[in-house]
Design a protein around this motif. Structure first.
Motif, PDB file in Angstrom:
ATOM      1  N   HIS A  76      30.976  16.307  27.900  1.00 39.07           N
ATOM      2  CA  HIS A  76      30.803  16.512  29.637  1.00 39.07           C
ATOM      3  C   HIS A  76      31.152  18.012  29.759  1.00 39.07           C
ATOM      4  N   TYR A  77      30.305  18.533  30.742  1.00 38.84           N
ATOM      5  CA  TYR A  77      30.501  20.042  31.099  1.00 38.84           C
ATOM      6  C   TYR A  77      31.891  20.344  31.372  1.00 38.84           C
ATOM      7  N   THR A  78      32.756  19.362  31.758  1.00 43.97           N
ATOM      8  CA  THR A  78      34.113  19.537  32.305  1.00 43.97           C
ATOM      9  C   THR A  78      35.088  19.543  31.154  1.00 43.97           C
ATOM     10  N   THR A  79      34.747  19.350  29.947  1.00 41.79           N
ATOM     11  CA  THR A  79      35.572  19.265  28.686  1.00 41.79           C
ATOM     12  C   THR A  79      35.841  20.603  28.283  1.00 41.79           C
ATOM     13  N   PHE A 108      25.664  20.017  28.885  1.00 43.03           N
ATOM     14  CA  PHE A 108      26.731  19.391  28.178  1.00 43.03           C
ATOM     15  C   PHE A 108      27.156  20.562  27.369  1.00 43.03           C
TER      16      PHE A 108
END
Length: 384
Positions: free
Chosen positions: A307-310, A340
């Motif tokens: 996920h792009y928030t990881t 991603f």
């Protein structure tokens, strides 16, 4: 053609006769011997078997000949392996093919081509026979020359020719004997005799072809150079100004490569030198108060579809909970606008089998061993 068998007289006739007759004759024969219904049924059957029913064109005027032409065109454009094998159920429906329907021009071309091919084969056969005959004659001549050069010398010499004792002749006399163009002596001619108390044993050497004489001279030179003198004095350069005798003078061999009594030299493989400056590994036990320790080898693992928030810290914390080890994680920047993130994780090689297990990462995460060169860590990363 396919192994599938389909019964249809018109299609069977066209499939077998299109290779030996022109299209005009085939259309005329089929139009005069088959009805319009038979032609339409054969056309529909062929298009249906080839799955081309949507490409079939309906004919209104003069549909018989045009339909036959459509069938011929489709048979020629389709791969023969895709066309089923058509057979005739009623042989009486097959039209006869007379000489008037055969293309005589094609037959004449085939006959001319066959004649030219036959003449070419005959020329090649004659050339090969001439080559074989010449090779046989050369082999026979070589056999005769070998038989002449191997003619035995009189046994009364009582000299061991294996060690080259009978070669104690001067260089000039030896060269003149080998390269002499004198005619061959008869088989019952008196052989050379050894004079009593003579240091040499001159023998009559029959003349041989230049090639055979040269080979014989080389063999005698090698055997004379490698032979050991056994109580007989050798005088190879006794004649003044004789270069051949000077070349034939044996040179003593010193060192480990000295020849034995039979002229053989023992060859041994040299031993390889052992390397003294090679790496070693320490075995001293590791104590708590010692700050020196060996680095663990790492393996790069590529993980993607995150996920792009990881963040890198999240991956470090996840691996720490699984392996009790905090790895180094680096973010990979994508050249495309992806939704991603992808990271490179440096994992100890001892934990590689655990990290590459499907049950290690969450569902949907893509992972494998990293391939290529790791870019420089500019923005995001974590060190253990």
């Amino acid at each position: 053609m396919s192994e599938q068998l389909v019964a249809n007289e018109l299609l069977a006739f066209l499939q077998q006769k299109l290779d030996v007759m022109d299209e005009v004759s085939a259309v005329q024969i089929c139009a005069s011997n088959f009805s319009e219904d038979d032609v339409a049924a054969a056309k529909q059957l062929l298009y249906r078997l080839l799955n081309k029913s949507d490409q079939m064109v309906s004919r209104r005027r003069d549909g018989t000949k045009k339909s036959i032409q459509d069938i011929i065109t489709l048979l020629k454009e389709t791969d023969p392996d895709d066309v089923p094998t058509f057979v005739a159920k009623d042989l009486s429906k097959l039209p006869p093919v007379t000489f008037d329907h055969v293309d005589v021009t094609c037959l004449l071309k085939d006959i001319v081509f066959l004649k030219a091919s036959l003449a070419d084969v005959q020329k090649q056969l004659d050339a090969s026979q001439n080559t074989v005959a010449s090779l046989r004659s050369e082999v026979n001549e070589l056999r005769k020359s070998v038989a002449v050069t191997r003619s035995p010398v009189d046994a009364s010499c009582n000299v061991n020719t294996r060690r080259g004792a009978c070669l104690d002749v001067s260089g000039a006399s030896f060269a003149s004997a080998v390269l002499s163009p004198s005619p061959l002596s008869p088989p019952n001619a008196e052989s050379a005799q050894c004079a009593p108390r003579a240091p040499s044993c001159p023998a009559r050497v029959p003349a041989a072809p230049p090639l055979a004489a040269a080979r014989l001279l080389d063999q005698l030179l090698v055997s004379a150079a490698s032979a050991k003198p056994s109580g007989v004095r050798r005088e190879y350069a006794s004649v003044a100004g004789s270069t051949i005798g000077a070349k034939m003078k044996p040179v003593p061999v010193k060192g480990p490569d000295r020849a034995d009594d039979d002229g053989f030299v023992m060859v041994q493989r040299r031993k390889r030198r052992q390397r003294t400056n090679k790496n070693r590994c320490g075995t001293a036990p590791i104590e708590p108060n010692i700050k020196i320790r060996a680095a663990k080898p790492n393996t790069l693992v590529y993980i993607s579809r995150l996920h792009y928030t990881t963040k890198a810290e999240d991956i470090v914390e996840y691996v720490r909970q699984k392996l009790k080890y905090a790895p180094r994680v680096q973010l990979l920047e994508s050249r495309h606008n992806a939704n991603f993130k992808a990271f490179v994780v440096r994992v100890p090689t001892c934990f590689l089998h655990l990290v590459l297990d499907e049950n290690f990462w969450p569902q949907g995460v893509v992972f494998r061993r990293f391939r290529g060169q790791v870019p420089q860590d500019r923005t995001e990363g974590h060190s253990a």
